[in-house]
Scaffold this active site. Structure first.
Site, PDB file in Angstrom:
ATOM      1  N   CYS A  49       0.828  -1.214   0.000  1.00  0.00           N
ATOM      2  CA  CYS A  49       0.000   0.000   0.000  1.00  0.00           C
ATOM      3  C   CYS A  49       0.860   1.260   0.000  1.00  0.00           C
ATOM      4  CB  CYS A  49      -0.922  -0.011   1.220  1.00  0.00           C
ATOM      5  SG  CYS A  49      -1.867   1.506   1.400  1.00  0.00           S
ATOM      6  N   CYS A 108      -0.390   4.094   2.201  1.00  0.00           N
ATOM      7  CA  CYS A 108      -0.148   3.924   3.637  1.00  0.00           C
ATOM      8  C   CYS A 108       1.323   4.162   3.973  1.00  0.00           C
ATOM      9  CB  CYS A 108      -0.502   2.504   4.090  1.00  0.00           C
ATOM     10  SG  CYS A 108      -2.000   1.846   3.402  1.00  0.00           S
ATOM     11  N   ASP A 109       2.230   3.656   3.124  1.00  0.00           N
ATOM     12  CA  ASP A 109       3.638   3.575   3.524  1.00  0.00           C
ATOM     13  C   ASP A 109       4.595   4.439   2.704  1.00  0.00           C
ATOM     14  OD1 ASP A 109       2.844   1.687   5.394  1.00  0.00           O
ATOM     15  OD2 ASP A 109       3.108   0.028   3.995  1.00  0.00           O
TER      16      ASP A 109
END
Ligand code: NDP
Length: 309
Positions: A136, A139-140
């Site tokens: 992701c 997200c990261d």
């Protein structure tokens, strides 16, 4: 939430299909419970710009879109509970659905549990997940400022991940196992044109290296057999999805890949259980088609209830 209530409909899953089904069912005056999972909202919660959902000419962020659809569902009285469903019994009448703390009963059910990311399945990937390997970018991505990154996959997800990562990374190599991309023309063009992105064809990951953090990746050219080791501190796997159907095995018919089979419009092999979204649809897999399937399933459930009242 009252577990003695007999709902007209229980919807399992909270992506665009589940929420849309809830809008239609509750607006159609059905008593509606949506069990959304502990992490609600589905795949759009980890997507950035959604540019192709009608009604948002400048685009909209995935989580914001989901929040809006959720609000629309609750406006007409659907009850939403963000709990994971652990098991279902579709053979009983009414059908029974269990979460960690409760059991719920309903006359009909719509399954809209979506699909989850697939991983490459090599040991070093499992070991370094969360230590440089991610599924992701939204997200990261932030953790990879000025790093060298690879993205694995040749579809729209891979292009989208790579384009998002250009905000942070120093360089991005997209590793594609075939000699063509599967992504849509517009996404291909954006990736190909971006100065930070290089697309490397006929290339597969053999091994990820690093003790506590990813340091490098051995890749193999599947045409020549040549192995190369790339320096990379980040790897984003974007190779597709599998349907979330484990709890439905033995309850309704699934195909070889685990997708739910539609028998008659949105009806499954059980006449009071309907299906919507990516959990049956491996062809289109778009937020808008998922929403459309949610609408279909709610209408089919309403007709079933009318015919059996
Ligand atoms: P896809 O199935 O479309 O693509 C998966 C990619 O990963 C393919 O290039 C495939 O290669 C490759 N792949 C699969 N398994 C492996 C493996 N073991 N090793 C290496 N590569 C592998 O999945 P996506 O998630 O990209 O897209 C799913 C759907 O969602 C599509 O319909 C897409 O259009 C849509 N989508 C739309 C977006 C948008 O419009 N903004 C954003 C993201 C997704 P091969 O071709 O060889 O099989």
């Amino acid at each position: 939430m009252d577990s003695n209530t007999l709902y007209d409909i229980i919807i399992i899953g909270s992506g665009p299909s589940g929420y849309t089904a809830a809008i239609y069912a509750s607006r159609g005056n059905l008593s509606t419970l949506l069990l959304g999972g502990a992490v609600s909202g589905g795949q759009l919660m980890i997507t950035t710009d959604v540019e192709n959902f009608p009604g948002f000419p400048s685009g909209i962020q995935g989580p914001e879109l989901m929040q809006k659809i959720r609000e629309q569902a609750t406006r007409f009285g659907a009850k939403i509970l963000d709990e994971d469903v652990l098991s279902v019994d579709f053979s009983s009448s009414p059908i029974a659905v269990k979460t960690k703390g409760s059991q719920f009963k309903a006359k009909t059910c719509i399954v809209s549990t979506g699909a989850s990311a697939i991983w490459l399945g090599i040991d070093s990937e499992t070991r370094l997940k969360g230590k440089g390997i991610s599924g992701c970018a939204t997200c990261d991505g932030f953790f990879f400022k000025d790093k060298d990154i690879v993205v694995i996959g040749g579809g729209d997800s891979a292009m989208e991940e790579a384009l998002f990562l250009t905000k942070f990374a120093k360089s991005i190599k997209i590793l594609v196992r075939k000699d063509v991309l599967r992504a849509s023309a517009i996404m291909q063009e954006r990736a190909e044109k971006h100065e930070k992105i290089e697309i490397v064809f006929n290339t597969e990951v053999k091994e990820f290296h690093g003790e506590n953090a990813l340091e490098s990746i051995t890749v193999i050219n599947n045409k020549t057999g040549k192995e190369t080791t790339l320096s990379a501190q980040g790897a984003f796997v974007a190779i597709g999805h599998k349907p979330n159907t484990e709890i439905f095995s033995g309850q309704i018919e699934l195909d070889k890949k685990g997708y739910i089979i539609r028998k008659n419009f949105s009806q499954t092999s059980k006449e009071n259980v309907f299906v919507a979204g990516d959990v049956h649809d491996h062809r289109y897999r778009q937020a808008i088609t998922a929403a459309g399937y949610g609408c279909e399933a709610a209408i089919d459930a309403m007709r079933y209830l009318d015919d059996h009242s």
